[in-house]
Design an enzyme around this catalytic site. Structure first.
Site, PDB file in Angstrom:
ATOM      1  N   LYS A 279      30.470  53.446  -8.042  1.00  0.00           N
ATOM      2  CA  LYS A 279      31.800  53.921  -7.964  1.00  0.00           C
ATOM      3  C   LYS A 279      32.569  53.633  -9.234  1.00  0.00           C
ATOM      4  O   LYS A 279      32.948  54.584  -9.781  1.00  0.00           O
ATOM      5  CB  LYS A 279      32.680  53.312  -6.735  1.00  0.00           C
ATOM      6  CG  LYS A 279      34.076  53.914  -6.601  1.00  0.00           C
ATOM      7  CD  LYS A 279      34.674  53.580  -5.275  1.00  0.00           C
ATOM      8  CE  LYS A 279      35.172  52.196  -5.129  1.00  0.00           C
ATOM      9  NZ  LYS A 279      36.394  51.795  -5.904  1.00  0.00           N
ATOM     10  N   SER A 280      32.534  52.478  -9.694  1.00  0.00           N
ATOM     11  CA  SER A 280      33.101  52.178 -11.114  1.00  0.00           C
ATOM     12  C   SER A 280      32.519  53.017 -12.209  1.00  0.00           C
ATOM     13  O   SER A 280      33.170  53.385 -12.824  1.00  0.00           O
ATOM     14  CB  SER A 280      32.913  50.554 -11.190  1.00  0.00           C
ATOM     15  OG  SER A 280      33.488  49.806 -10.346  1.00  0.00           O
TER      16      SER A 280
ATOM     17  N   ARG B  64      34.186  56.078 -14.836  1.00  0.00           N
ATOM     18  CA  ARG B  64      34.166  55.843 -16.280  1.00  0.00           C
ATOM     19  C   ARG B  64      33.391  56.873 -16.764  1.00  0.00           C
ATOM     20  O   ARG B  64      33.603  57.668 -17.850  1.00  0.00           O
ATOM     21  CB  ARG B  64      33.596  54.558 -16.660  1.00  0.00           C
ATOM     22  CG  ARG B  64      34.600  53.554 -16.239  1.00  0.00           C
ATOM     23  CD  ARG B  64      33.702  52.088 -16.025  1.00  0.00           C
ATOM     24  NE  ARG B  64      34.581  51.089 -16.040  1.00  0.00           N
ATOM     25  CZ  ARG B  64      35.320  50.636 -15.169  1.00  0.00           C
ATOM     26  NH1 ARG B  64      35.085  51.065 -13.785  1.00  0.00           N
ATOM     27  NH2 ARG B  64      35.920  49.260 -14.775  1.00  0.00           N
TER      28      ARG B  64
ATOM     29  N   ARG C  97      50.123  48.674  -4.528  1.00  0.00           N
ATOM     30  CA  ARG C  97      49.293  47.680  -5.174  1.00  0.00           C
ATOM     31  C   ARG C  97      49.782  47.505  -6.837  1.00  0.00           C
ATOM     32  O   ARG C  97      50.812  48.260  -7.114  1.00  0.00           O
ATOM     33  CB  ARG C  97      47.943  48.352  -5.311  1.00  0.00           C
ATOM     34  CG  ARG C  97      47.305  48.433  -4.020  1.00  0.00           C
ATOM     35  CD  ARG C  97      46.000  48.850  -4.050  1.00  0.00           C
ATOM     36  NE  ARG C  97      44.896  48.021  -4.676  1.00  0.00           N
ATOM     37  CZ  ARG C  97      43.853  48.253  -5.142  1.00  0.00           C
ATOM     38  NH1 ARG C  97      43.241  49.606  -4.773  1.00  0.00           N
ATOM     39  NH2 ARG C  97      43.039  47.771  -5.831  1.00  0.00           N
TER      40      ARG C  97
ATOM     41  N   GLN D 190      39.875  46.741 -14.435  1.00  0.00           N
ATOM     42  CA  GLN D 190      40.751  47.792 -14.443  1.00  0.00           C
ATOM     43  C   GLN D 190      41.654  47.925 -15.616  1.00  0.00           C
ATOM     44  O   GLN D 190      41.774  48.613 -16.446  1.00  0.00           O
ATOM     45  CB  GLN D 190      41.147  48.255 -13.035  1.00  0.00           C
ATOM     46  CG  GLN D 190      40.064  48.450 -12.110  1.00  0.00           C
ATOM     47  CD  GLN D 190      40.804  48.719 -10.829  1.00  0.00           C
ATOM     48  OE1 GLN D 190      42.094  48.458 -10.549  1.00  0.00           O
ATOM     49  NE2 GLN D 190      40.245  49.272  -9.783  1.00  0.00           N
TER      50      GLN D 190
ATOM     51  N   ASP E 228      34.419  42.756  -4.626  1.00  0.00           N
ATOM     52  CA  ASP E 228      34.542  43.623  -3.710  1.00  0.00           C
ATOM     53  C   ASP E 228      33.416  43.405  -2.722  1.00  0.00           C
ATOM     54  O   ASP E 228      33.381  44.205  -1.647  1.00  0.00           O
ATOM     55  CB  ASP E 228      33.771  45.056  -4.494  1.00  0.00           C
ATOM     56  CG  ASP E 228      35.221  45.368  -5.439  1.00  0.00           C
ATOM     57  OD1 ASP E 228      36.360  45.145  -5.146  1.00  0.00           O
ATOM     58  OD2 ASP E 228      34.741  46.370  -6.150  1.00  0.00           O
TER      59      ASP E 228
ATOM     60  N   ARG F 132      42.795  41.505   1.762  1.00  0.00           N
ATOM     61  CA  ARG F 132      41.475  41.559   2.365  1.00  0.00           C
ATOM     62  C   ARG F 132      41.287  40.165   2.833  1.00  0.00           C
ATOM     63  O   ARG F 132      39.994  39.828   3.839  1.00  0.00           O
ATOM     64  CB  ARG F 132      40.193  41.876   1.396  1.00  0.00           C
ATOM     65  CG  ARG F 132      40.253  43.285   1.288  1.00  0.00           C
ATOM     66  CD  ARG F 132      38.914  43.779   0.240  1.00  0.00           C
ATOM     67  NE  ARG F 132      38.972  45.099   0.254  1.00  0.00           N
ATOM     68  CZ  ARG F 132      38.399  46.005  -0.783  1.00  0.00           C
ATOM     69  NH1 ARG F 132      37.979  45.529  -1.699  1.00  0.00           N
ATOM     70  NH2 ARG F 132      38.243  47.301  -0.812  1.00  0.00           N
TER      71      ARG F 132
ATOM     72  N   ARG G 288      36.090  48.915   2.583  1.00  0.00           N
ATOM     73  CA  ARG G 288      34.953  48.057   2.657  1.00  0.00           C
ATOM     74  C   ARG G 288      35.236  46.919   3.910  1.00  0.00           C
ATOM     75  O   ARG G 288      34.192  46.349   4.374  1.00  0.00           O
ATOM     76  CB  ARG G 288      35.070  47.147   1.492  1.00  0.00           C
ATOM     77  CG  ARG G 288      34.853  47.992   0.191  1.00  0.00           C
ATOM     78  CD  ARG G 288      34.313  47.158  -1.115  1.00  0.00           C
ATOM     79  NE  ARG G 288      34.584  47.741  -2.288  1.00  0.00           N
ATOM     80  CZ  ARG G 288      33.567  48.590  -2.628  1.00  0.00           C
ATOM     81  NH1 ARG G 288      32.492  48.867  -1.976  1.00  0.00           N
ATOM     82  NH2 ARG G 288      33.748  49.219  -3.720  1.00  0.00           N
TER      83      ARG G 288
HETATM   84  C1  S3P Z   1      37.043  47.910 -10.415  1.00  0.00           C
HETATM   85  C2  S3P Z   1      37.469  46.497 -10.808  1.00  0.00           C
HETATM   86  C3  S3P Z   1      37.878  45.748  -9.869  1.00  0.00           C
HETATM   87  C4  S3P Z   1      37.188  45.995  -8.358  1.00  0.00           C
HETATM   88  C5  S3P Z   1      37.452  47.498  -8.037  1.00  0.00           C
HETATM   89  C6  S3P Z   1      36.707  48.512  -9.208  1.00  0.00           C
HETATM   90  C7  S3P Z   1      36.586  48.900 -11.738  1.00  0.00           C
HETATM   91  O1  S3P Z   1      39.465  45.717  -9.664  1.00  0.00           O
HETATM   92  O2  S3P Z   1      37.856  45.322  -7.261  1.00  0.00           O
HETATM   93  O3  S3P Z   1      36.806  47.872  -6.777  1.00  0.00           O
HETATM   94  O4  S3P Z   1      35.873  49.951 -11.514  1.00  0.00           O
HETATM   95  O5  S3P Z   1      37.010  48.302 -12.606  1.00  0.00           O
HETATM   96  P1  S3P Z   1      40.152  44.675 -10.786  1.00  0.00           P
HETATM   97  O6  S3P Z   1      40.359  45.220 -11.813  1.00  0.00           O
HETATM   98  O7  S3P Z   1      41.390  45.018  -9.710  1.00  0.00           O
HETATM   99  O8  S3P Z   1      39.567  43.476 -10.368  1.00  0.00           O
END
Ligand code: S3P
Length: 460
Positions: free
Chosen positions: A26-27, A31, A131, A178, A324, A355, A397
């Protein structure tokens, strides 16, 4: 697309194991779409995750004028894309950009939009609108961006009047990939050099991908810097399988006596593979073989042999690496003998749900013995779990972690509002059925191989 009212029903599993390839990371999918969009030409992206979160990013980039063709798709959506990068400058969107449930879309896109000389407004769903966004608003403002959070307590919608950025050096108050990524993306547009200092090392996919696209970053200990005026050279990219999705199967197999599981073609980036280290410490037999590398991301297979797990203490440097995975690690802890302490994980309270509180509530409903703390929980494992009706709290999750808990519980476990699994793992249920249908005990028990992991993050 799954309906938001889906229910997952799980009974105690008789078998667990086999082979599975999890969908794209996903991350990395987010990107890949963003960076390819601001590159100087056509980029073919294979293995894109067709989940709701990543589709929010794809649609956002289209709204910003980027042409994205679908080359391949399955029943859940597109997984092969051709992105026609048009360089750093995007086009003013006609309306608000909807980031859905996706914090990664909203935060990374804010960084990109901070560099654009037009007005934009980012909105999200109910969960995303609660958030914290001040963590990106404040540093982007210090770079000269006209940015504000319109919601209560520094939450979305986010209004951005981009352009005119100056490079800054910013120390992140909380470890967040992030926020780091948003600032590095903004740094592409800022005068001079932009540096981000992180308190703990977080996932480095943005740095790796920027380097792959020939926009170099400099990393010195915990400081990552980027210079402005760089051109992203278009490149094809293959997204590895998501280790955070694999984690559900890795935990199930680790706790299932005599099971054998192989997850194929999964991303093994050292800033993401902490789950393997945790499972080894809990007593699982884990073997990892790195096969290929895509754009700086290691890809390989992970095999598990099931057995009895034991409780451990988890905290410190490893937490961002497994952030995560903590809901499913908590399930592993409930199945393990002895006490598990999870600490330094207060960030869990501001994820798609709180969570810490929802994991505690659901585990308690299943008969587990645990105490919630401000930054984690203490779980006294080894009590028989009972099936229960559990809420997902709209959190993908949580739905998946408790579907796995149900495989070990007496009676039936029902997860309501489980359509949210499509946020990150659209074919989760299909894989759940496949892996519980295999009589994994037909395999011989091989000699256990315990993989040694890089030293990074060893000081938990
Ligand atoms: C992510 C960073 C994490 C993670 C999220 C995805 C990312 O969040 O929990 O599911 O893709 O950079 P944070 O940057 O808030 O820690």
């Amino acid at each position: 697309m799954h309906s938001k009212n889906n229910i997952i029903r799980v009974k105690k599993a008789k078998n667990f194991g086999g082979e599975v390839s999890v969908p794209g990371d996903k991350s990395i999918s987010h990107r890949a779409v963003m960076l390819a969009s601001i590159s100087n030409g056509r980029c073919k992206i294979d293995g894109f995750l067709p989940s709701e979160d990543c589709l929010s990013t794809l649609e956002a980039m289209r709204a910003l004028g980027v042409q994205i063709d679908i080359l391949e798709e399955d029943e859940f959506g597109p997984n092969g894309l051709m992105i026609h990068g048009g360089g750093l400058n995007l086009t003013k969107p006609k309306s608000d950009i909807d980031c859905g449930n996706s914090g990664t879309t909203m935060r990374l896109l804010s960084g990109l939009l901070a560099g654009q000389k037009f007005f934009s407004r980012l909105i999200g769903d109910e969960s995303l609108s609660t958030r914290p966004m001040e963590r990106i608003v404040s540093p982007l403002r210090s770079m000269g961006c006209g940015i504000s959070a319109e919601g209560e307590n520094g939450c979305a919608p986010i209004l951005i009047n981009g352009g005119g950025l100056k490079g800054v050096s910013y120390e992140l108050p909380v470890a967040s990939a992030q926020v780091k990524s948003a600032l590095l993306l903004a740094g592409l547009y800022a005068e001079g050099r932009t540096s981000v200092v992180e308190p703990l090392r977080t996932r480095d996919h943005t740095e790796k991908m920027l380097d792959f696209f020939q926009a170099g970053t400099n990393v010195h200990e915990n400081e990552i810097s980027i210079d402005s005026g760089q051109v992203l050279e278009s490149r094809d990219f293959v997204v590895p399988g998501d280790i955070s999705s694999a984690a559900f199967w890795l935990v199930a197999a680790s706790a299932f006596p005599d099971s054998q599981l192989t997850v194929k073609n999964v991303g093994l980036n050292p800033t993401r593979n902490g789950i393997l280290k945790i499972l080894v410490r809990m007593g699982a037999y884990v073997s990892e073989s790195v096969g290929t590398n895509s754009g700086g991301e290691e890809i390989g297979n992970v095999s598990i042999q099931g057995g009895k797990l034991k409780g451990i203490e988890i905290g410190g440097n490893i937490v961002p690496n497994i952030i995560d995975e903590i809901p499913i690690i908590a399930v592993a802890a409930a199945l393990a003998d002895g006490k598990t302490i999870i600490k330094d994980a207060a960030e869990l309270r501001v994820k798609e749900s709180d969570r810490i509180s929802v994991v505690a509530e659901n585990l308690r409903k299943m008969g587990a013995d645990l105490q919630e703390t401000s930054d984690g929980m203490v779980i006294n494992g080894g009590h028989e779990l009972q099936g229960a009706e559990l809420k997902s709290f709209g959190d993908h999750r949580i739905a998946m972690a408790f579907a796995i808990a149900g495989l070990f519980a007496s009676g039936q476990t029902i997860i309501t509002d489980a359509g949210c699994v499509a946020i990150s793992y659209p074919n989760f249920e299909e894989h759940l059925i496949k892996l519980t249908s295999v009589n994994s005990r037909i395999f011989d028990r091989a000699t256990p191989v315990i993989t040694s992991f890089p030293d990074f993050n060893s000081k938990e």
